[in-house]
Design a protein around this motif. Structure first.
Motif, PDB file in Angstrom:
ATOM      1  N   SER A  10       0.850  -1.193   0.000  1.00  0.00           N
ATOM      2  CA  SER A  10       0.000   0.000   0.000  1.00  0.00           C
ATOM      3  C   SER A  10       0.884   1.240   0.000  1.00  0.00           C
ATOM      4  O   SER A  10       2.027   1.205   0.468  1.00  0.00           O
ATOM      5  N   THR A  11       0.327   2.344  -0.471  1.00  0.00           N
ATOM      6  CA  THR A  11       1.038   3.615  -0.327  1.00  0.00           C
ATOM      7  C   THR A  11       1.220   3.978   1.145  1.00  0.00           C
ATOM      8  O   THR A  11       2.057   4.820   1.470  1.00  0.00           O
ATOM      9  N   ALA A  12       0.481   3.324   2.019  1.00  0.00           N
ATOM     10  CA  ALA A  12       0.676   3.533   3.465  1.00  0.00           C
ATOM     11  C   ALA A  12       2.061   3.098   3.904  1.00  0.00           C
ATOM     12  O   ALA A  12       2.536   3.511   4.964  1.00  0.00           O
ATOM     13  N   ALA A  13       2.716   2.259   3.102  1.00  0.00           N
ATOM     14  CA  ALA A  13       4.094   1.861   3.400  1.00  0.00           C
ATOM     15  C   ALA A  13       5.058   3.021   3.208  1.00  0.00           C
ATOM     16  O   ALA A  13       6.169   3.009   3.761  1.00  0.00           O
ATOM     17  N   TRP A  14       4.652   4.038   2.446  1.00  0.00           N
ATOM     18  CA  TRP A  14       5.553   5.120   2.046  1.00  0.00           C
ATOM     19  C   TRP A  14       5.188   6.484   2.613  1.00  0.00           C
ATOM     20  O   TRP A  14       5.972   7.422   2.524  1.00  0.00           O
ATOM     21  N   GLY A  15       4.005   6.617   3.182  1.00  0.00           N
ATOM     22  CA  GLY A  15       3.613   7.919   3.713  1.00  0.00           C
ATOM     23  C   GLY A  15       2.450   7.801   4.673  1.00  0.00           C
ATOM     24  O   GLY A  15       1.660   6.859   4.595  1.00  0.00           O
ATOM     25  N   GLY A  16       2.358   8.739   5.593  1.00  0.00           N
ATOM     26  CA  GLY A  16       1.267   8.753   6.539  1.00  0.00           C
ATOM     27  C   GLY A  16       0.003   9.339   5.933  1.00  0.00           C
ATOM     28  O   GLY A  16      -0.029   9.721   4.761  1.00  0.00           O
ATOM     29  N   SER A  17      -1.040   9.406   6.745  1.00  0.00           N
ATOM     30  CA  SER A  17      -2.322   9.910   6.263  1.00  0.00           C
ATOM     31  C   SER A  17      -2.994  10.734   7.354  1.00  0.00           C
ATOM     32  O   SER A  17      -3.009  10.340   8.523  1.00  0.00           O
ATOM     33  N   LYS A  18      -3.568  11.870   6.954  1.00  0.00           N
ATOM     34  CA  LYS A  18      -4.339  12.689   7.876  1.00  0.00           C
ATOM     35  C   LYS A  18      -5.782  12.203   7.973  1.00  0.00           C
ATOM     36  O   LYS A  18      -6.536  12.636   8.835  1.00  0.00           O
ATOM     37  N   ALA A  19      -6.154  11.294   7.078  1.00  0.00           N
ATOM     38  CA  ALA A  19      -7.548  10.863   6.999  1.00  0.00           C
ATOM     39  C   ALA A  19      -7.928   9.922   8.131  1.00  0.00           C
ATOM     40  O   ALA A  19      -9.067   9.907   8.586  1.00  0.00           O
ATOM     41  N   ALA A  20      -7.009   9.096   8.594  1.00  0.00           N
ATOM     42  CA  ALA A  20      -7.339   8.100   9.613  1.00  0.00           C
ATOM     43  C   ALA A  20      -6.071   7.658  10.304  1.00  0.00           C
ATOM     44  O   ALA A  20      -4.966   7.846   9.795  1.00  0.00           O
ATOM     45  N   GLY A  21      -6.236   7.071  11.461  1.00  0.00           N
ATOM     46  CA  GLY A  21      -5.084   6.523  12.173  1.00  0.00           C
ATOM     47  C   GLY A  21      -4.649   5.224  11.533  1.00  0.00           C
ATOM     48  O   GLY A  21      -5.322   4.198  11.668  1.00  0.00           O
ATOM     49  N   ILE A  22      -3.548   5.248  10.816  1.00  0.00           N
ATOM     50  CA  ILE A  22      -3.148   4.068  10.043  1.00  0.00           C
ATOM     51  C   ILE A  22      -1.826   3.482  10.531  1.00  0.00           C
ATOM     52  O   ILE A  22      -1.109   2.834   9.770  1.00  0.00           O
ATOM     53  N   SER A  23      -1.494   3.690  11.803  1.00  0.00           N
ATOM     54  CA  SER A  23      -0.181   3.251  12.278  1.00  0.00           C
ATOM     55  C   SER A  23       0.041   1.753  12.098  1.00  0.00           C
ATOM     56  O   SER A  23       1.093   1.326  11.615  1.00  0.00           O
ATOM     57  N   ALA A  24      -0.932   0.937  12.478  1.00  0.00           N
ATOM     58  CA  ALA A  24      -0.767  -0.513  12.344  1.00  0.00           C
ATOM     59  C   ALA A  24      -0.743  -0.912  10.870  1.00  0.00           C
ATOM     60  O   ALA A  24       0.070  -1.743  10.452  1.00  0.00           O
ATOM     61  N   HIS A  25      -1.626  -0.318  10.094  1.00  0.00           N
ATOM     62  CA  HIS A  25      -1.684  -0.583   8.655  1.00  0.00           C
ATOM     63  C   HIS A  25      -0.371  -0.188   7.977  1.00  0.00           C
ATOM     64  O   HIS A  25       0.175  -0.943   7.168  1.00  0.00           O
TER      65      HIS A  25
ATOM     66  N   ARG B 238     -13.433  13.727  -0.358  1.00  0.00           N
ATOM     67  CA  ARG B 238     -12.465  14.826  -0.406  1.00  0.00           C
ATOM     68  C   ARG B 238     -11.217  14.500   0.417  1.00  0.00           C
ATOM     69  O   ARG B 238     -10.097  14.782   0.005  1.00  0.00           O
ATOM     70  N   ILE B 239     -11.438  13.927   1.587  1.00  0.00           N
ATOM     71  CA  ILE B 239     -10.313  13.588   2.459  1.00  0.00           C
ATOM     72  C   ILE B 239      -9.446  12.502   1.830  1.00  0.00           C
ATOM     73  O   ILE B 239      -8.219  12.608   1.784  1.00  0.00           O
TER      74      ILE B 239
ATOM     75  N   LEU C 208      -3.305  13.268  -7.626  1.00  0.00           N
ATOM     76  CA  LEU C 208      -3.250  14.169  -8.782  1.00  0.00           C
ATOM     77  C   LEU C 208      -4.370  13.911  -9.777  1.00  0.00           C
ATOM     78  O   LEU C 208      -4.879  14.842 -10.403  1.00  0.00           O
ATOM     79  N   GLN C 209      -4.769  12.668  -9.932  1.00  0.00           N
ATOM     80  CA  GLN C 209      -5.831  12.354 -10.889  1.00  0.00           C
ATOM     81  C   GLN C 209      -7.226  12.578 -10.308  1.00  0.00           C
ATOM     82  O   GLN C 209      -8.229  12.429 -11.028  1.00  0.00           O
ATOM     83  N   ASP C 210      -7.303  12.908  -9.026  1.00  0.00           N
ATOM     84  CA  ASP C 210      -8.554  13.282  -8.362  1.00  0.00           C
ATOM     85  C   ASP C 210      -9.643  12.224  -8.521  1.00  0.00           C
ATOM     86  O   ASP C 210     -10.810  12.538  -8.758  1.00  0.00           O
ATOM     87  N   ARG C 211      -9.255  10.979  -8.378  1.00  0.00           N
ATOM     88  CA  ARG C 211     -10.230   9.880  -8.412  1.00  0.00           C
ATOM     89  C   ARG C 211      -9.620   8.672  -7.721  1.00  0.00           C
ATOM     90  O   ARG C 211      -8.390   8.561  -7.619  1.00  0.00           O
TER      91      ARG C 211
END
Length: 252
Positions: A142-157, A206-207, A213-216
């Motif tokens: 997942s891209t979660a391997a490379w960056g965090g997220s403001k949308a949800a707590g994804i620490s374990a993921h 939106r979040i 970049l492709q907005d989808r």
């Protein structure tokens, strides 16, 4: 094109969005597909869809791959029935989300079990079969391997998927002398039956798409088409890589 003609592909999570598409696409390219899922009804629906196109979905459900004995039985029964394993497509996963301070210990271990342990178990038991003729392991990260997220707590993921990427690199090192290739794929947010509610809600959409970049959202077919290439002999010089499919999320 029959790019996978004569090959046996084990695909996990065949009842879900990406797993179902993978089972169908790999069969259309000539592979004999063995699937499994924790959801019997969803797995059987995939089998029905494949049968409508003249294909057979081997394997069974429910199978909990987080239980190493169930993972072993699924892999070894597949090899015994079909005589070989050429492709292991580790697609299945499940996670719990929450902030670091709020996440329960149980939710942390649930996520590691169902996003990391199950990949180790299936790969461990398939390894000797893949090494007979040289095969390929495809791990969905997942891209979660490379960056965090403001949308949800994804620490374990994030921890689990980062480990999947690193684990894949080590598989490539150990597999090279055996002719086994290993590649991970890191999708961004993908529309599936399980994520459709988030995509269709304007606020969460939106979040989720902030920075894409492709907005989808991505579509399952866009991930599976890459996996299909990786599984084919066209990608025989590719191993140890993590391939990002994210609509440009990590470009910024």
């Amino acid at each position: 094109m029959n790019r996978l003609a004569g090959k046996v592909a084990l695909i996990t999570g065949t009842g879900g969005g990406q797993g179902r598409v993978a089972a169908l696409q790999f069969a259309r390219e000539g592979a004999t597909v063995v699937g499994c899922d924790v959801d019997r009804a969803a797995h059987e629906e995939t089998a029905r869809l494949m049968a409508a196109e003249g294909f057979t979905l081997h394997g069974n459900a429910p199978v909990d791959l987080g239980d190493h004995e169930q993972a072993r039985r699924w892999v070894e029964s597949s090899a015994e029935e079909l005589g070989r394993i050429d492709i292991l497509y580790n697609n299945a996963s499940a996670a719990k989300f929450g902030g670091v301070g709020d996440m329960s210990i149980e939710d942390w271990h649930y996520t590691i079990r169902n996003e990391l342990d199950l990949i180790f178990f299936t790969t461990k038991y398939a390894w000797r079969h893949l090494g007979v003729r040289g095969g390929v392991v495809i791990n969905i990260a997942s891209t979660a391997a490379w960056g965090g997220s403001k949308a949800a707590g994804i620490s374990a993921h994030s921890a689990a998927k980062g480990a999947v990427v690193s684990f894949t690199r080590q598989l490539a090192v150990e597999g090279a002398p055996l002719g086994i290739r290993a590649v991970s794929i890191s999708p961004g947010f993908v529309r599936t039956p399980g994520t459709a509610a988030f995509v269709d809600n304007p606020v969460t959409r939106r979040i989720i798409l902030d920075g894409v970049l492709q907005d989808r959202p991505g579509e399952p077919e866009e991930v599976v088409s890459l996996a299909l290439y990786v599984a084919s002999d066209e990608a025989r010089f590719m191993t140890g890589s993590d391939l990002v499919v994210d609509g440009g999320l990590l470009a910024i």
